[in-house]
Design an enzyme around this catalytic site. Structure first.
Site, PDB file in Angstrom:
ATOM      1  N   ASP A  94       0.847  -1.177   0.000  1.00  0.00           N
ATOM      2  CA  ASP A  94       0.000   0.000   0.000  1.00  0.00           C
ATOM      3  C   ASP A  94       0.890   1.237   0.000  1.00  0.00           C
ATOM      4  O   ASP A  94       1.894   1.282   0.717  1.00  0.00           O
ATOM      5  CB  ASP A  94      -0.882  -0.016   1.252  1.00  0.00           C
ATOM      6  N   ASN A 100      -3.069  12.758  -3.480  1.00  0.00           N
ATOM      7  CA  ASN A 100      -4.247  13.189  -4.239  1.00  0.00           C
ATOM      8  C   ASN A 100      -4.709  14.576  -3.804  1.00  0.00           C
ATOM      9  O   ASN A 100      -5.047  15.419  -4.638  1.00  0.00           O
ATOM     10  CB  ASN A 100      -5.398  12.194  -4.065  1.00  0.00           C
ATOM     11  N   GLU A 147      -4.972   2.181  -3.970  1.00  0.00           N
ATOM     12  CA  GLU A 147      -3.506   2.231  -4.017  1.00  0.00           C
ATOM     13  C   GLU A 147      -2.880   0.956  -3.447  1.00  0.00           C
ATOM     14  O   GLU A 147      -1.704   0.932  -3.117  1.00  0.00           O
ATOM     15  CB  GLU A 147      -2.988   3.461  -3.272  1.00  0.00           C
TER      16      GLU A 147
END
Length: 191
Positions: free
Chosen positions: A60, A68, A103
């Site tokens: 991850d 983001n 992700e």
């Protein structure tokens, strides 16, 4: 007859492409969850049949939401593509990279024990740390948290992935940017 054969060849080619696209994540080129099911089933069966080791790694991107929020979703997408390309560069051809969701990625490492998988994941973490995504003349540095699990006797693929996922959350709870190896699979019950 020649025109029919040509049309059939064209349809056959399109069918192969369609099947591939059903199993591939369109953004990263990694396999998707549907592809994972096929690969994991095959690799678990192969490991059991040949009495080989099999490991999976759930990874991850740490603080991906921050990327983001800071740079925008387009840069987040570019980061996932960047990560996928780097992961493929450290993997063997026999290994599989799956975009598990968001992700998170799953690596299926055939004929690999937890020690070998740990080595590969530490190497991937180091390469990611040394190879930031460059966007708009800025370096976007990220770290990875990783959970590893090795297939246990009598264990199925679903249980193996769950153990890797639990180890990933242990890595996150322990401060991120690390690899955690899952405990042994529960012993198979005699019936």
């Amino acid at each position: 007859l020649a025109a029919t054969r040509l049309a059939l060849d064209h349809l056959s080619s399109e069918l192969v492409e369609t099947r591939q696209s059903l199993h591939e994540d369109s953004l990263t080129g990694a396999q998707n969850r549907r592809g994972m099911d096929t690969i994991l089933l095959r690799e678990v069966a192969r490991a059991k049949r040949n009495k080989n080791r099999l490991a999976v790694a759930m990874l991850d991107v740490d603080h991906f939401k921050r990327v983001n929020d800071t740079y925008g979703h387009d840069v987040g997408d570019k980061l996932l593509v960047h990560l996928s390309m780097i992961a493929k560069s450290v993997m063997r051809e026999s290994d599989a990279l799956i975009r598990y969701g968001g992700e998170e990625f799953l690596l299926i490492l055939s004929e690999t024990d937890q020690q070998g998988a740990s080595y590969v994941m530490e190497r991937l973490r180091q390469v990611i740390a040394k190879t930031p995504l460059v966007y708009d003349n800025r370096k976007i540095e990220v770290t990875l948290s990783v959970g590893l699990a090795q297939l246990g006797e009598g264990e199925n693929g679903h249980s193996l992935v769950l153990r890797a996922d639990h180890a990933l959350y242990e890595a996150k709870r322990a401060g991120r940017d690390r690899v955690v190896i899952a405990g042994a699979a529960p012993a198979a019950k005699a019936t």
